[in-house]
Design a protein around this motif. Structure first.
Motif, PDB file in Angstrom:
ATOM      1  N   VAL A 191      20.559 -24.143  25.019  1.00 36.46           N
ATOM      2  CA  VAL A 191      20.009 -24.903  26.133  1.00 36.46           C
ATOM      3  C   VAL A 191      19.715 -26.307  25.592  1.00 36.46           C
ATOM      4  O   VAL A 191      19.051 -26.439  24.562  1.00 36.46           O
ATOM      5  N   THR A 192      20.232 -27.308  26.268  1.00 38.31           N
ATOM      6  CA  THR A 192      20.012 -28.674  25.811  1.00 38.31           C
ATOM      7  C   THR A 192      19.178 -29.441  26.830  1.00 38.31           C
ATOM      8  O   THR A 192      19.258 -29.181  28.043  1.00 38.31           O
ATOM      9  N   GLN A 193      18.384 -30.356  26.335  1.00 42.39           N
ATOM     10  CA  GLN A 193      17.536 -31.204  27.171  1.00 42.39           C
ATOM     11  C   GLN A 193      17.694 -32.640  26.720  1.00 42.39           C
ATOM     12  O   GLN A 193      17.791 -32.913  25.526  1.00 42.39           O
ATOM     13  N   ASN A 194      17.640 -33.544  27.679  1.00 40.05           N
ATOM     14  CA  ASN A 194      17.652 -34.970  27.367  1.00 40.05           C
ATOM     15  C   ASN A 194      16.822 -35.743  28.388  1.00 40.05           C
ATOM     16  O   ASN A 194      16.852 -35.412  29.577  1.00 40.05           O
ATOM     17  N   PRO A 195      16.081 -36.759  27.929  1.00 43.97           N
ATOM     18  CA  PRO A 195      15.915 -37.130  26.523  1.00 43.97           C
ATOM     19  C   PRO A 195      14.946 -36.202  25.802  1.00 43.97           C
ATOM     20  O   PRO A 195      14.285 -35.389  26.429  1.00 43.97           O
ATOM     21  N   ARG A 196      14.876 -36.295  24.497  1.00 42.63           N
ATOM     22  CA  ARG A 196      13.920 -35.502  23.731  1.00 42.63           C
ATOM     23  C   ARG A 196      12.544 -36.164  23.726  1.00 42.63           C
ATOM     24  O   ARG A 196      11.535 -35.473  23.647  1.00 42.63           O
ATOM     25  N   TYR A 197      12.527 -37.464  23.786  1.00 43.45           N
ATOM     26  CA  TYR A 197      11.275 -38.218  23.823  1.00 43.45           C
ATOM     27  C   TYR A 197      11.403 -39.312  24.875  1.00 43.45           C
ATOM     28  O   TYR A 197      12.448 -39.946  24.984  1.00 43.45           O
ATOM     29  N   LEU A 198      10.338 -39.512  25.635  1.00 41.99           N
ATOM     30  CA  LEU A 198      10.365 -40.537  26.673  1.00 41.99           C
ATOM     31  C   LEU A 198       8.966 -41.086  26.881  1.00 41.99           C
ATOM     32  O   LEU A 198       8.024 -40.331  27.074  1.00 41.99           O
ATOM     33  N   ILE A 199       8.864 -42.413  26.820  1.00 40.90           N
ATOM     34  CA  ILE A 199       7.635 -43.109  27.163  1.00 40.90           C
ATOM     35  C   ILE A 199       7.950 -43.960  28.387  1.00 40.90           C
ATOM     36  O   ILE A 199       8.906 -44.745  28.361  1.00 40.90           O
ATOM     37  N   THR A 200       7.157 -43.802  29.444  1.00 45.63           N
ATOM     38  CA  THR A 200       7.413 -44.531  30.671  1.00 45.63           C
ATOM     39  C   THR A 200       6.084 -45.002  31.263  1.00 45.63           C
ATOM     40  O   THR A 200       5.021 -44.781  30.694  1.00 45.63           O
ATOM     41  N   VAL A 201       6.171 -45.658  32.401  1.00 44.33           N
ATOM     42  CA  VAL A 201       4.972 -46.172  33.062  1.00 44.33           C
ATOM     43  C   VAL A 201       4.768 -45.470  34.393  1.00 44.33           C
ATOM     44  O   VAL A 201       5.708 -44.928  34.987  1.00 44.33           O
ATOM     45  N   THR A 202       3.559 -45.495  34.851  1.00 41.35           N
ATOM     46  CA  THR A 202       3.202 -44.860  36.116  1.00 41.35           C
ATOM     47  C   THR A 202       4.085 -45.358  37.253  1.00 41.35           C
ATOM     48  O   THR A 202       4.304 -46.564  37.400  1.00 41.35           O
ATOM     49  N   GLY A 203       4.634 -44.403  38.011  1.00 40.69           N
ATOM     50  CA  GLY A 203       5.400 -44.731  39.203  1.00 40.69           C
ATOM     51  C   GLY A 203       6.882 -44.949  39.017  1.00 40.69           C
ATOM     52  O   GLY A 203       7.614 -45.057  40.015  1.00 40.69           O
ATOM     53  N   LYS A 204       7.357 -44.983  37.803  1.00 43.34           N
ATOM     54  CA  LYS A 204       8.776 -45.226  37.563  1.00 43.34           C
ATOM     55  C   LYS A 204       9.526 -43.901  37.516  1.00 43.34           C
ATOM     56  O   LYS A 204       9.373 -43.123  36.568  1.00 43.34           O
ATOM     57  N   LYS A 205      10.356 -43.665  38.518  1.00 43.55           N
ATOM     58  CA  LYS A 205      11.080 -42.400  38.651  1.00 43.55           C
ATOM     59  C   LYS A 205      11.872 -42.061  37.397  1.00 43.55           C
ATOM     60  O   LYS A 205      12.491 -42.935  36.781  1.00 43.55           O
ATOM     61  N   LEU A 206      11.846 -40.788  37.038  1.00 48.58           N
ATOM     62  CA  LEU A 206      12.618 -40.359  35.879  1.00 48.58           C
ATOM     63  C   LEU A 206      13.191 -38.968  36.106  1.00 48.58           C
ATOM     64  O   LEU A 206      12.690 -38.190  36.918  1.00 48.58           O
ATOM     65  N   THR A 207      14.251 -38.685  35.368  1.00 48.96           N
ATOM     66  CA  THR A 207      14.885 -37.373  35.405  1.00 48.96           C
ATOM     67  C   THR A 207      15.064 -36.864  33.984  1.00 48.96           C
ATOM     68  O   THR A 207      15.533 -37.590  33.109  1.00 48.96           O
TER      69      THR A 207
END
Lengths: 114, 110
Positions: free
Chosen positions: A4-20
């Motif tokens: 089972v693979t996942q991406n990204p492994r690490y993510l830093i983002t800001v409040t409200g910015k959509k991500l998948t």
């Protein structure tokens, strides 16, 4: 190699910015699920999917969306991330969702929402 | 709501001794029981599964299930420093997947 693979492994983002966060398995498993893991709270299920186009809420679905358009993929979508969604996320799959099926976990995605 | 309870520890065991980890669950309809090992920052790794009352042995690991008491345990014989990890008990029984305990932190002292 079965995995089972996942991406990204690490993510830093800001409040409200959509991500998948993507999740993919190469074992032809029908059942897939997403968990979050927080200190002192353990692993909690967010959403699960018994098969293509079939998804259901787990214990902590608020603030998350999923889709299952293909058998191998099960992305986790955060439309408007908030700091309380900072966590370690795991995708998992098993062959059929039957009670005796072995569940396989992805390597995890560490998400920080500022 | 289904609950799975574990002592969070840490449980400290000398190298070479037997480590005993315990778990209780609330749903009498549960049918499958798993022990996962998780190293810090890594994904859970399945080490044992058990479905019927009694003992199941696999190498240095023995899982024990008592459905009447709603109790699952894991014994690790000849404990090694590499066994130091968090052990998660998971219980299943329906289409909604597994319910996990919060884990027991095991430390094997050399």
């Amino acid at each position: 190699e079965a995995q089972v693979t996942q991406n990204p492994r690490y993510l830093i983002t800001v409040t409200g910015k959509k991500l998948t966060v993507t999740c993919s398995q190469n074992m032809n498993h029908e059942y897939m699920s997403w968990y979050r893991q927080d200190p002192g709270l353990g692993l909690r299920q967010i959403y699960y999917s018994m098969n293509v186009e079939v998804t259901d809420k787990g214990d902590v679905p608020e603030g998350y969306k999923v889709s299952r358009k293909e058998k191998r993929n099960f992305p986790l979508i955060l439309e408007s991330p908030s700091p309380n969604q900072t966590s370690l996320y795991f995708c998992a799959s098993n062959l059929s969702g039957a009670t005796e099926a072995t569940q396989y976990f992805g390597p995890g995605t560490r998400l920080t929402v500022l | 709501q289904k609950e799975v309870e574990q002592n969070s520890g840490p449980l400290s065991v000398p190298e070479g001794a037997i480590a005993s980890l315990n778990c209780t669950y609330s749903d009498r309809g549960s049918q499958s029981f798993f022990w996962y090992r998780q190293y810090s920052g890594k994904s859970p790794e399945l080490i044992m599964s058990i479905y019927s009352n009694g003992d199941k042995e696999d190498g240095r690991f023995t899982a024990q299930l008592n459905k009447a008491s709603q109790y699952v345990s894991l014994l690790i014989r000849d404990s090694q420093p590499s066994d130091s990890a968090t052990y998660l008990c998971a219980v299943g029984g329906g289409a909604d997947g597994l319910t996990f305990g919060k884990g027991t932190h095991l430390i094997i002292q050399p």
